[in-house]
Design a protein around this motif. Structure first.
Motif, PDB file in Angstrom:
ATOM      1  N   ILE B 155       0.786  -1.209   0.060  1.00 52.85           N
ATOM      2  CA  ILE B 155      -0.009  -0.043  -0.104  1.00 52.85           C
ATOM      3  C   ILE B 155       0.852   1.077  -0.102  1.00 52.85           C
ATOM      4  O   ILE B 155       0.685   2.325  -0.737  1.00 52.85           O
ATOM      5  N   ALA B 156       2.051   1.169   0.731  1.00 51.53           N
ATOM      6  CA  ALA B 156       2.868   2.398   1.041  1.00 51.53           C
ATOM      7  C   ALA B 156       3.903   2.420  -0.126  1.00 51.53           C
ATOM      8  O   ALA B 156       4.458   3.515  -0.188  1.00 51.53           O
ATOM      9  N   GLY B 157       4.084   1.457  -0.912  1.00 50.06           N
ATOM     10  CA  GLY B 157       5.133   1.538  -1.695  1.00 50.06           C
ATOM     11  C   GLY B 157       6.418   1.417  -1.101  1.00 50.06           C
ATOM     12  O   GLY B 157       7.504   1.883  -1.673  1.00 50.06           O
ATOM     13  N   SER B 158       6.633   0.999   0.103  1.00 46.75           N
ATOM     14  CA  SER B 158       8.035   0.977   1.078  1.00 46.75           C
ATOM     15  C   SER B 158       7.907  -0.114   2.418  1.00 46.75           C
ATOM     16  O   SER B 158       6.711  -0.170   2.667  1.00 46.75           O
ATOM     17  N   THR B 159       9.202  -0.511   2.313  1.00 49.09           N
ATOM     18  CA  THR B 159       8.906  -1.216   3.854  1.00 49.09           C
ATOM     19  C   THR B 159       9.667  -0.485   4.918  1.00 49.09           C
ATOM     20  O   THR B 159       9.681  -0.659   6.100  1.00 49.09           O
ATOM     21  N   GLN B 160       9.812   0.894   4.666  1.00 47.42           N
ATOM     22  CA  GLN B 160      10.429   1.742   5.441  1.00 47.42           C
ATOM     23  C   GLN B 160       9.273   2.235   6.403  1.00 47.42           C
ATOM     24  O   GLN B 160       8.334   2.848   6.015  1.00 47.42           O
ATOM     25  N   LEU B 161       9.690   2.058   7.644  1.00 46.19           N
ATOM     26  CA  LEU B 161       8.333   2.389   8.599  1.00 46.19           C
ATOM     27  C   LEU B 161       8.122   3.921   8.723  1.00 46.19           C
ATOM     28  O   LEU B 161       6.820   4.153   8.718  1.00 46.19           O
ATOM     29  N   SER B 162       8.961   4.586   8.453  1.00 50.67           N
ATOM     30  CA  SER B 162       8.834   6.155   8.496  1.00 50.67           C
ATOM     31  C   SER B 162       7.912   6.490   7.542  1.00 50.67           C
ATOM     32  O   SER B 162       6.846   7.249   7.453  1.00 50.67           O
ATOM     33  N   THR B 163       8.143   6.302   6.087  1.00 54.20           N
ATOM     34  CA  THR B 163       7.574   6.234   4.852  1.00 54.20           C
ATOM     35  C   THR B 163       6.127   5.715   5.173  1.00 54.20           C
ATOM     36  O   THR B 163       5.202   6.270   4.813  1.00 54.20           O
TER      37      THR B 163
END
Lengths: 669, 318
Positions: B155-163
């Protein structure tokens, strides 16, 4: 270094060493000298391969041997140089280990010459550039490793393992023979260059893919062709087990990459799906098999099956992405697979060394007879623990990085258009996550039952630390686990030429990034920094240690174990390997292994001990191998009368066969 | 890049998770006691417990190895680092890019790995039963968690928690897969923190226990560290749920100082809400048999997989 020098040096040095090993095997210092020389030769080959991998342009040689029109062609390009480096690096450290460990082998003459030939065979597979030399080297590798499997031939179990291995290896080579036949076509273009130049019909390409998958998969242990692997790998002496499990399976992976990525041409999307699903199933089944083992080496060998599954998942993803020209994604998946090839080679060899050290110290491989070795063999225990953490894919060691890259590749796959892939890839992702979690459970068991707790037998109680050569080899691999874990960028960049030759693209340069992070695609998407994480954990642990020792009580009192007030002095009351695995066996095994547990309780008043019987079935064996055995036996029985004929009947049979063959040729359009 | 304020925020965050963790545990205990019509321990009791354990001498089993003594520090350090990488009140953590959500899960797995080994070290049957069951539970909880990460990451297009947190705060609308992920995440969090109905943090000497059996042989400062790590882990999971599903009020980098104050004030409120719901959930349920746990976690795994599948087959749709 040029290729004729590289290959020539290897062939002559290792052949001479194998010859020299025959008389040396019977002297006292001979084996150590042979292993030390093998280590030097492998180190030289590793350096030469490293230079060739960095050099860029492929090296070629054509020798006037082999097939009449083709000759024997050798070639060292980026892909084979990368694999040659991994193989020879591991062979160097393994030979170093064997300098110490190899002394304990009872029959050196059965082991030493074949060890050298085995190293040679693996190296030749990597440089072969035509089908004939490839198959020749492949068979050479198989036969020399078979000789090593049956080194301890006096044990019935080892002979059976050897027979099974020989059968499966011949079957695999047969499949490869047909695969090259399809690739070369009717004109007999057996040189790899000629094969690359051909474009195959779709059905022929598919056939070649399936045959290559069977041929190389049977050598690397892809389910359901894995049945030979655990018995064979655990029957061999431990340094050979390390080579077979850590290195030879990688040569098989190289064979797959060479045929499918290089020779076959542009892939179809469903090839990726096939390889991916096989990889996922292999990963989970491998680790579940491993979990229910209580023989340490067999557990490690089954675990190789799991890791091969992870590698094939990466390769399958790379194929799927390549079919859609998503080069950057294919590069990520291929890098993940190749990095896992390296990582698995490092930690699996390390763990087999540890198992060998334990076997030398106690004479036992069965975990149920070990325990408490951390007190008797502290250094071996430490490096074995490093290997366990690395193979369980825990940060900050190397196993985590390659699985992390595979997960990142999976997260790129929603862009693939086919519905089959859309359903397969997330399911394979779940299988991969499951296998990682089960691997952790498996290695808590392997380390905990073997090294922790109390000694279960007098042999385990009397164990002593292993020799310094073995320790040096194990520490070298443990250090590699850490370095590859905290500085993965250097390794990923070093793999880039091989990845480029596989999928025509590479991951972005990693070592130029600040703080040596790795960023597969973009920083906003995902990044990982093992070095920083390692420093972070060290810092946090140091803070905790400092605060505790500054402000808290430092007093320690040794006392008997608490155990809720009911400690039992007998070591038999500890958890065993079987009891540790029981919950997991019950959760997963009831379906997969048809696990059934039966408790026999004697009626009250009877003094008999209660019995717990666990019944496990190997469904792959039952469904896949048992019918083959039945069929072969049936056909053999039918043909049996043909063996006891008179000479006249034999001549008649030959005549009839000849006539019918000629008729077929005459009628054939 | 203004390093100093970022470094300050990261330092504050590391300090905050440690400072608040015992309070959260104390709060959950108080709420549970009140729901059972008991008076319950004081809110600050966990701090006192930790201080008292720190002051006591360690009673070490005779055959304990170095691993047994090192494990509390490893468990504490990895859990602390994992918790410090989760955006609690601000997303612009200076080190957040060093580990994404997958790495955070793997850090927690490392802590569990060592704890399970320590359970086997003394060679008692209680330690073994705890380790073996803990690994069985983890073998299902971890893949479920990875599937949840897949859902969020797609959904977010990232596994980076901040993003992920920023994108969720900017509004992604109501999605079926997000709902599935939330339910799965709550199930996993309950199992991972050894709460009812999977495990009971309040029992000793009961054959169904898991986590407590594993740490049975620990005492003194070692036990204090392990208990502390367990408290930090509870805080970690509630913060994780909060930063992904209730990301409002979390400060973006470069915001006004006032925004930081609001974020700092909102964070304890979110924790309290999470703790209250946990206590409510725990009191309304009975502990289940240990072999029912796989079914419980199997649901989480299937929900996570379903969420991911939905995203795979309908990009941007559900």
């Amino acid at each position: 270094m040029s290729l004729d020098l590289h290959a020539g040096f290897l062939v002559f040095a290792l052949l001479l060493l194998a010859l020299a090993a025959i008389p040396l095997a019977h002297t006292r210092r001979g084996p150590s000298i042979v292993y030390a020389l093998a280590a030097l030769i492998a180190a030289a080959a590793a350096v030469s391969a490293f230079l060739a991998a960095a050099g860029g342009t492929p090296l070629r040689v054509q020798l006037p041997l082999g097939l009449p029109s083709t000759g024997m062609r050798l070639r060292l390009d980026a892909l084979s140089a990368t694999f040659a480096f991994i193989v020879n690096m591991a062979a160097t450290i393994t030979s170093l280990y064997a300098v110490g460990y190899g002394r304990h082998e009872p029959e050196q003459g059965r082991c030493l010459p074949f060890y050298c030939l085995f190293l040679l065979g693996m190296n030749l597979v990597l440089v072969a550039d035509d089908a004939f030399s490839f198959l020749l080297a492949w068979e050479f590798m198989s036969l020399s490793s078979w000789a090593l499997v049956v080194v301890r031939h006096r044990e019935e179990e080892n002979r059976r393992a050897g027979l099974l291995y020989l059968t499966m290896a011949s079957f695999g080579t047969l499949a490869l023979l047909f695969a090259f036949g399809v690739l070369a076509g009717g004109a007999g273009a057996y040189a790899f260059d000629q094969i690359r130049a051909r474009t195959l019909e779709p059905y022929a390409a598919t056939l070649a893919l399936v045959l290559a998958l069977v041929g190389t998969g049977s050598k690397s242990g892809l389910v359901p062709l894995h049945a030979w692997l655990p018995p064979a790998h655990s029957a061999a002496p431990s340094h050979v087990s390390a080579l077979m499990s850590g290195v030879m399976t990688k040569v098989a992976v190289y064979g797959f990459i060479r045929i499918v990525f290089d020779l076959l041409g542009a892939p179809e999307w469903w090839w990726g799906m096939l390889v991916l699903s096989l990889g996922g199933v292999t990963a989970v089944l491998g680790v579940l098999y491993a979990l229910i083992q209580h023989d340490l080496k067999r557990l490690l060998a089954y675990h190789t099956v799991e890791n091969i599954g992870i590698i094939y998942i990466g390769l399958g993803l790379a194929l799927a992405f390549e079919a859609h020209r998503m080069t950057w994604a294919a590069a990520l998946a291929a890098t993940a697979a190749l990095f896992h090839v390296f990582n698995h080679c490092v930690f699996k060899s390390l763990l087999f060394f540890g198992a060998g050290a334990v076997q030398t110290a106690t004479g036992e491989r069965d975990m149920e007879h070990l325990g408490g070795l951390i007190h008797r063999m502290p250094k071996t225990a430490f490096v074995f623990l490093v290997g366990c953490v690395a193979i369980s894919a825990l940060p900050p060691l190397n196993g985590f990085v390659s699985e992390w890259l595979t997960f990142q590749a999976i997260l790129l796959s929603p862009d693939l258009p086919e519905w089959g892939l859309k359903f397969t890839v997330p399911a394979v992702g779940a299988l991969l996550a499951l296998s990682a979690a089960l691997a952790a459970a498996c290695f808590v068991k392997a380390f905990g039952i073997t090294f922790l707790g109390r000694a279960r037998t007098p042999a385990a109680e009397r164990a002593e630390e292993t020799d310094r050569f073995s320790l040096a080899a194990m520490f070298a691999f443990a250090a590699l686990c850490l370095v590859a874990g905290i500085l993965p960028g250097f390794f990923i960049d070093a793999l880039a030429p091989a990845v480029t030759s596989m999928v025509g693209g590479r991951m972005p340069v990693q070592t130029a990034l600040p703080w040596l992070s790795i960023v597969p695609i973009a920083e906003s998407r995902s990044s990982y920094n093992g070095l920083l994480l390692f420093l972070f954990i060290t810092f946090a642990a140091c803070v905790a240690v400092y605060v505790i020792h500054q402000f808290a009580s430092n007093a320690v009192r040794r006392a008997p174990a608490w155990d809720c007030g009911y400690p039992d002095a007998s070591p038999a009351t500890q958890y065993t390997a079987a009891s540790f695995a029981q919950p997991i066996r019950r959760v997963y095994g009831t379906v997969i292994f048809r696990a059934r547990e039966r408790v026999e309780m004697p009626p009250p008043g009877e003094m008999r001990a209660a019995r717990l019987t666990v019944d496990l079935r190997d469904l792959v064996w039952d469904w896949f191998y048992a019918p083959v055995v039945v069929a072969v036996t049936f056909v053999a029985d039918l043909l049996n009368p043909l063996q006891f004929q008179t000479i006249r009947r034999y001549l008649a049979l030959v005549f009839i066969a000849l006539v019918s063959l000629l008729t077929v040729i005459a009628i054939w359009p | 890049m203004a390093v100093t304020p970022d470094l300050f925020v990261q330092g504050l965050e590391m300090f905050l998770v440690l400072a608040l963790a015992p309070l959260l545990t104390g709060f959950v205990r108080v709420v549970k006691a009140r729901l059972l019509r008991r008076r319950g321990p004081p809110l600050l009791q966990p701090y006192r417990d930790l201080a008292r354990l720190m002051g006591k001498q360690v009673v070490l089993a005779e055959n304990a190895s170095w691993l047994f003594r090192v494990t509390p520090y490893v468990v504490f350090a990895t859990t602390w680092v994992a918790a410090a990488l989760i955006p609690t009140f601000a997303t612009g953590l200076i080190f957040s890019w060093s580990a994404d959500l997958i790495a955070i899960i793997a850090l927690i797995a490392s802590a569990r790995f060592f704890q399970a080994l320590a359970g086997l070290d003394i060679g008692t049957s209680f330690g073994g039963i705890g380790s073996s069951r803990e690994m069985m539970i983890a073998s299902l909880a971890e893949p479920a968690m990875i599937m949840i990460v897949f859902t969020l990451a797609l959904i977010a297009g990232s596994t980076q928690l901040s993003t992920v947190s920023q994108i969720m705060a900017s509004g992604v609308g109501l999605r079926v897969s997000l709902g599935l992920a939330l339910v799965a995440l709550i199930l996993v969090a309950i199992a991972e923190n050894a709460r009812i109905p999977v495990d009971n943090p309040a029992t000793h000497l009961e054959l169904t226990m898991v986590h407590e059996a594993m740490v049975l042989e620990y005492s003194g400062r070692h036990l204090a560290l392990i208990e502390f790590a367990a408290m930090v882990k509870l805080l970690l999971y509630i913060s994780l749920i909060a930063c992904v599903f209730v990301p409002w009020g979390i400060v973006k980098p470069g915001a006004e100082p006032l925004a930081y104050l609001v974020g700092l004030a909102l964070y304890p409120v979110k924790l309290a809400a999470g703790g209250f719901l946990l206590a409510l959930f725990e009191t309304s349920m009975a502990k289940m048999r240990v072999f029912r746990v796989p079914e419980f976690l199997g649901i989480a795994l299937m929900l996570g997989l379903l969420g991911t599948l939905l995203l795979f087959v309908s990009r941007g749709g559900l």
